[in-house]
Design an enzyme around this catalytic site. Structure first.
Site, short mmCIF file in Angstrom:
data_model
loop_
_atom_site.label_atom_id
_atom_site.label_comp_id
_atom_site.label_asym_id
_atom_site.label_seq_id
_atom_site.Cartn_x
_atom_site.Cartn_y
_atom_site.Cartn_z
N SER A 61 -29.78 12.57 2.35
CA SER A 61 -28.48 11.81 2.28
C SER A 61 -28.28 11.81 0.73
O SER A 61 -29.22 12.09 -0.05
CB SER A 61 -28.61 10.43 2.78
OG SER A 61 -29.03 10.57 4.01
N1 SAH Z 1 -33.31 10.11 6.38
C1 SAH Z 1 -33.30 11.49 6.01
C2 SAH Z 1 -32.10 12.13 6.28
C3 SAH Z 1 -31.82 12.36 7.66
S1 SAH Z 1 -30.93 13.58 8.43
C4 SAH Z 1 -33.69 11.81 4.68
O1 SAH Z 1 -33.93 10.92 3.79
O2 SAH Z 1 -33.69 12.92 4.20
C5 SAH Z 1 -30.81 12.93 9.89
C6 SAH Z 1 -32.30 13.24 10.71
O3 SAH Z 1 -32.23 12.79 12.16
C7 SAH Z 1 -32.49 14.70 10.92
O4 SAH Z 1 -33.79 15.05 10.45
C8 SAH Z 1 -32.40 14.95 12.77
O5 SAH Z 1 -33.36 15.75 13.36
C9 SAH Z 1 -33.11 13.26 13.11
N2 SAH Z 1 -32.55 12.93 14.30
C10 SAH Z 1 -31.47 13.38 15.22
N3 SAH Z 1 -31.33 12.71 16.49
C11 SAH Z 1 -32.63 12.04 16.53
C12 SAH Z 1 -33.32 11.46 17.33
N4 SAH Z 1 -32.78 11.15 18.49
N5 SAH Z 1 -34.52 10.95 17.24
C13 SAH Z 1 -35.12 11.12 15.96
N6 SAH Z 1 -34.55 11.55 15.09
C14 SAH Z 1 -33.42 12.29 15.03
#
Ligand code: SAH
Length: 212
Positions: A61
């Protein structure tokens, strides 16, 4: 080793200019090396106020969004925090500096393993990692003082809201596409109080079985 001190100072100034006032949040962003969480080819961009691609079509992000979400959690240092969507592990690392313990869930194993190794290399230990569908939350460790969802959903899953303590706060991107909004939910005795913070664009929450 490249020296990012200057880039980092500029970013912190920019965040202040954008209205991030919490000294503890700003100092957490100053203390976690973001370059460690972006692909090596993008190191030069690590302190730009922008989201960046990581592996498997996911993103880390934008620092401003990380700061706003973290600030909205109103952490005092004593909380147990659930994060859905570990991704690079950057947001999780920031949280570990501001609360008692972080529980982070990711559905893509390679991302989870990489994030775990990075936090270990920073000697961060007040965090638990789990592979799985975050829309189900983490029932064994619930209830949580705070929950942060870092992937976008049509509507915040009830299972997550129910794992929030009374008096707890949840921050989540709700709505899809251009209509996505960061929502802050406070759980009161009488129910859930909601407030919109700003428009955002997160990768989607994918429910169900994880693909490896
Ligand atoms: N917080 C992260 C950014 C996240 S991007 C950072 O600081 O880098 C969103 C993430 O959510 C992705 O890695 C994706 O794989 C995950 N995601 C999507 N659906 C999900 C689910 N149902 N359970 C767990 N993770 C999930």
């Amino acid at each position: 080793m490249e020296d990012f001190t200057q880039h980092k100072a500029q970013l912190i100034m920019a965040l202040r200019g954008q209205g991030i006032l919490s000294a503890t949040v700003l100092s957490a962003l100053e203390n976690i090396p973001r370059e460690l969480f972006v692909p090596e080819s993008l190191h030069q961009h690590a302190y730009e106020n922008a989201s960046l691609p990581i592996a498997l079509d996911q993103t880390i992000s934008q620092p401003y969004v990380v700061a706003r979400m973290t600030e909205a959690l109103e952490l005092t240092g004593r909380e147990r925090v659930l994060e859905i969507g570990t991704g690079s592990g950057y947001q999780a690392a920031i949280l570990t500096l501001l609360c008692r313990r972080v529980y982070t869930l990711e559905r893509l194993k390679p991302l989870l393993v990489t994030a775990e190794n990075k936090l270990r290399s920073l000697r961060i230990s007040n965090i638990s990692f789990r592979l799985g569908d975050g829309s189900l939350g983490w029932p064994e460790a619930a209830p949580f003082d705070r929950i942060i969802l870092t992937c976008g959903c049509h509507k915040i899953p009830d299972k997550l809201l129910n794992q929030l303590k009374i008096g707890g706060i949840m921050v989540a991107p709700e709505g899809l596409g251009k209509n996505q909004q960061l929502v802050v939910v406070k759980r009161q005795e009488a129910g859930f109080e909601r407030k919109h913070l700003m428009a955002v664009t997160f990768v989607p929450l994918i429910e169900g079985k994880q693909d490896e």
